[in-house]
Design an enzyme around this catalytic site. Structure first.
Site, short mmCIF file in Angstrom:
data_model
loop_
_atom_site.label_atom_id
_atom_site.label_comp_id
_atom_site.label_asym_id
_atom_site.label_seq_id
_atom_site.Cartn_x
_atom_site.Cartn_y
_atom_site.Cartn_z
N ASP A 130 -2.92 15.54 1.49
CA ASP A 130 -1.94 15.53 2.83
C ASP A 130 -2.36 14.09 3.57
O ASP A 130 -3.69 14.21 3.72
CB ASP A 130 -2.35 16.81 3.41
CG ASP A 130 -1.40 16.77 4.56
OD1 ASP A 130 -0.87 16.14 5.08
OD2 ASP A 130 -1.06 18.18 4.82
N ASP A 166 0.36 7.28 -1.26
CA ASP A 166 1.41 6.63 -0.59
C ASP A 166 1.47 6.27 0.91
O ASP A 166 2.82 5.53 1.12
CB ASP A 166 2.65 7.10 -1.16
CG ASP A 166 3.14 8.39 -0.55
OD1 ASP A 166 1.89 8.99 -0.21
OD2 ASP A 166 4.42 8.88 -0.68
N PHE A 203 5.17 13.88 -5.62
CA PHE A 203 4.77 13.18 -4.47
C PHE A 203 5.07 11.63 -4.58
O PHE A 203 5.39 10.86 -3.86
CB PHE A 203 3.56 13.42 -4.31
CG PHE A 203 3.33 14.80 -3.55
CD1 PHE A 203 3.83 15.36 -2.34
CD2 PHE A 203 2.90 15.83 -4.51
CE1 PHE A 203 3.91 16.71 -1.79
CE2 PHE A 203 2.86 17.25 -3.90
CZ PHE A 203 3.32 17.83 -2.91
#
Length: 223
Positions: A130, A166, A203
């Site tokens: 996260d 990312d 993700f």
């Protein structure tokens, strides 16, 4: 002292397939991370003694399954808080007959701090944690100095911490924290080329679709 959590405790809908897998397979493959946090006997858990890889935040388990299937000589312990992800991983592990995967539900930091001994992990994978993008939430990011000290202590000497994200600003923070950590050495000059052994995750695909760059960081414990 109240600890800051590094994840958002969502539940989500558990499908019938996932609920069935959780009910049937948890007694064999599952580890609950909860007080009183008994020491984890990984040899008994896996039925053998082998190098252990800890996967923090395994999501739906796609990367864990792919890596464990390609790496039968090591055991993989995947930690997740999201019940549908745990159920899906268990179902796929059964379908593919993978003997070297186990799953744990709860806070990975509690597992590391209170259930796993020092020098017990061959590798730690932190893939697309996260990012907590709001500045006021940066304190919740997993890769922080105190947490990295804990991660390093649980790696064997020579063990590798592999992070991927990312989010560019989180990647820079990761690099800054990891470069400053005692007893960790970067395996590359800056960010690593994308390792072929790391599967493309949901993700990662989402980040690429949004135009974001993917960053990998690989650090080895030196002492």
């Amino acid at each position: 002292m109240m600890r800051i959590t590094t994840f958002y405790p969502r539940r989500g809908r558990v499908s019938g397939r996932h609920e069935d897998a959780l009910t049937r397979l948890w007694p064999t493959y599952g580890v609950t991370i909860a007080d009183p946090y008994p020491p984890l006997d990984t040899e008994a858990l896996f039925g053998r003694r082998a190098p252990l890889v800890l996967e923090i935040g395994s999501g739906m388990g796609d990367a864990t399954v792919a890596m464990a299937a390609a790496d039968p000589g090591r055991d993989y312990l995947a930690v997740e808080v999201f019940p549908p992800g745990l159920g899906n991983l268990l179902a796929v592990v059964e379908e593919r007959g993978l003997a070297n995967v186990r799953v744990a539900q709860g806070d990975a930091l509690h597992l590391l701090r209170q259930m796993l001994p020092p020098d017990s992990l061959d590798a730690v994978h932190v893939y697309f944690p996260d990012p907590w993008p709001k500045l006021r939430h940066h304190k919740r990011r997993l890769i922080q100095p105190d947490n990295v000290t804990l991660l390093r202590s649980r790696l064997t000497v020579g063990g590798v911490l592999h992070c991927a994200t990312d989010w560019a600003d989180y990647a820079e923070q990761m690099a800054e924290v990891l470069d400053a950590a005692d007893g960790l050495a970067n395996l590359h000059d800056g960010f690593a080329p994308r390792p072929a052994h790391r599967p493309v995750t949901k993700f990662e695909r989402r980040g690429i679709a949004a135009g974001r760059q993917i960053f990998d960081l690989l650090y080895r414990r030196t002492r």
